[in-house]
Design an enzyme around this catalytic site. Structure first.
Site, PDB file in Angstrom:
ATOM      1  N   CYS A 272      -2.091  -5.438   5.089  1.00 24.47           N
ATOM      2  CA  CYS A 272      -1.998  -6.677   4.318  1.00 24.47           C
ATOM      3  C   CYS A 272      -0.659  -6.769   3.571  1.00 24.47           C
ATOM      4  CB  CYS A 272      -3.195  -6.795   3.384  1.00 24.47           C
ATOM      5  SG  CYS A 272      -3.528  -8.501   2.890  1.00 24.47           S
TER       6      CYS A 272
ATOM      7  N   HIS B 220      -7.592  -6.407   7.165  1.00 21.80           N
ATOM      8  CA  HIS B 220      -8.297  -5.373   6.395  1.00 21.80           C
ATOM      9  C   HIS B 220      -9.214  -4.547   7.301  1.00 21.80           C
ATOM     10  CE1 HIS B 220      -7.492  -6.617   2.109  1.00 21.80           C
ATOM     11  NE2 HIS B 220      -6.989  -7.632   2.787  1.00 21.80           N
TER      12      HIS B 220
ATOM     13  N   GLU C 111     -10.728  -1.847   6.647  1.00 23.10           N
ATOM     14  CA  GLU C 111     -11.802  -1.129   5.943  1.00 23.10           C
ATOM     15  C   GLU C 111     -13.133  -1.878   6.017  1.00 23.10           C
ATOM     16  OE1 GLU C 111     -10.797  -4.269   3.290  1.00 23.10           O
ATOM     17  OE2 GLU C 111      -9.485  -2.846   4.308  1.00 23.10           O
TER      18      GLU C 111
END
Length: 378
Positions: free
Chosen positions: A262, A352, A354
């Site tokens: 990001c 992202h 995660e």
């Protein structure tokens, strides 16, 4: 921001965009006033992770999903210690949450943390307006903060813009801390906290990585004091053009394995000599299609960014640190979604991996980071 928590459910509220467009509804969360950049999030779920994502600092988030708050708020899914959004906009808030992990309502949590919101407005019309006109400054006013339209508009237009905003230090940790490896420790990673989410070091810990989370202002000496096998650049808010690139350039010069996501992707791009620019309305949500150009595979990914890297899509570029290419691209608008160096172990993505909240299609990127660190040891 000034807030009161009395009578939120009954208080009238008004949302004013900097171009004069106005929406009237009811207060949701705290009563008072707030200012920020109006952006929209297309996720159907994951609102608790969105609210606590530091990347949303100084942004007023409009949820495109019409019904929000039905699972309440729990004590497990926060991505940081507080809500970071400047304001919250929903169409139909849930009257009663229904989830076995719920501890309180979303309205109660917003009120407790002083987050001014508005409900009962046409979020579809607001989203279409932002898509056509672009993200812009906005104010939400409720209760005694409501004044005549001209006064409210003037206050919105006096509020700060996102372009040129240096915000990472405002959301980053002030003190270093360690997230220990789960199971056997295999590697040590220095993670620069530019607005990091809690799940990110956890994903690395799952892979045997001990993560030293360092303040955004950490120096190169402080990074290398932890003797890292790799360096991680986190997500975060603000304009990447305002960031200091000294540490990133030092890491590239030493050819330490580097992984950025990001905001970290934008900073790597700038360190390589590429520019960055502000997107018209950005990518925010958990359903963005991205193609890994090395495999042709399309991933459904989680995003939260209003800036992007300006790099050529179809050629290898020469940089001060070797050859670089665009590794991932958004299939909606051809925005650069990833970079990789071909002559040393460094790569980044704009989204992202995660997956908090979001799909798990991109989890392999943490494994790729592990492979780079293994390669340096070989």
């Amino acid at each position: 921001m000034t807030t009161s928590t009395r009578g939120a459910a009954q208080a009238p509220a008004v949302l004013v965009l900097e171009d004069g467009r106005t929406f009237r509804g009811r207060a949701y969360g705290a009563v008072g006033e707030t200012f920020g950049e109006a952006v929209f999030n297309t996720g159907m779920t994951g609102y608790q992770e969105t609210l606590t994502d530091p990347s949303y600092h100084r942004q007023v988030v409009v949820m495109t999903a019409p019904h929000v708050g039905n699972t309440g708020v729990n004590d497990e899914d926060d991505e940081s210690k507080r809500i970071w959004v400047a304001g919250y906009v929903v169409r139909d808030p849930a009257r009663v949450p229904s989830n076995w992990r719920s501890r309180r309502t979303l309205d109660e949590e917003l009120t407790t943390q002083g987050v001014v919101g508005i409900s009962g407005i046409d979020t579809r019309a607001l989203t279409r307006h932002l898509r056509e006109r672009g993200a812009m400054r906005v104010g939400i006013f409720s209760g005694g903060a409501i004044a005549d339209d001209a006064t409210l508009l003037a206050r919105v237009q006096e509020s700060p813009q996102m372009t040129g905003a240096n915000l990472s230090a405002e959301v980053a940790t002030a003190e270093s801390y360690v997230v220990p490896a789960i199971g056997t420790k295999r590697f040590t990673v220095a993670a620069l906290d530019l607005g990091i989410k809690g799940m990110t070091p956890h994903r690395m810990a799952e892979r045997g990585i001990e993560v030293h989370v360092l303040p955004a202002t950490a120096t190169a000496d402080e990074v290398y004091a932890v003797q890292p096998d790799g360096v991680f650049l986190s997500n975060g808010p603000g304009d990447p053009a305002t960031a200091d690139l000294t540490v990133i350039k030092a890491v590239l010069e030493r050819k330490t394995p580097l992984f950025g996501i990001c905001f970290g992707n934008q900073l790597l791009g700038r360190a390589l000599g590429f520019g960055t620019y502000k997107l018209k309305y950005g990518h925010r949500g958990i359903n963005q299609p991205v193609q890994d150009r090395s495999t042709g595979k399309v991933e459904v990914t989680a995003h939260n960014h209003g800036f992007a890297v300006d790099a050529p899509l179809d050629q290898v570029s020469d940089t001060p640190y070797g050859r670089a290419e665009v590794s991932h691209v958004c299939l909606n608008d051809n925005v650069v979604e990833g970079l990789q160096l071909l002559d040393q172990p460094a790569f980044s993505v704009q989204y992202h991996p995660e997956a908090a909240a979001g799909p798990h299609d991109a989890a392999y990127l943490f494994d790729r980071f592990v492979s780079l660190m293994e390669g340096q040891r070989a």
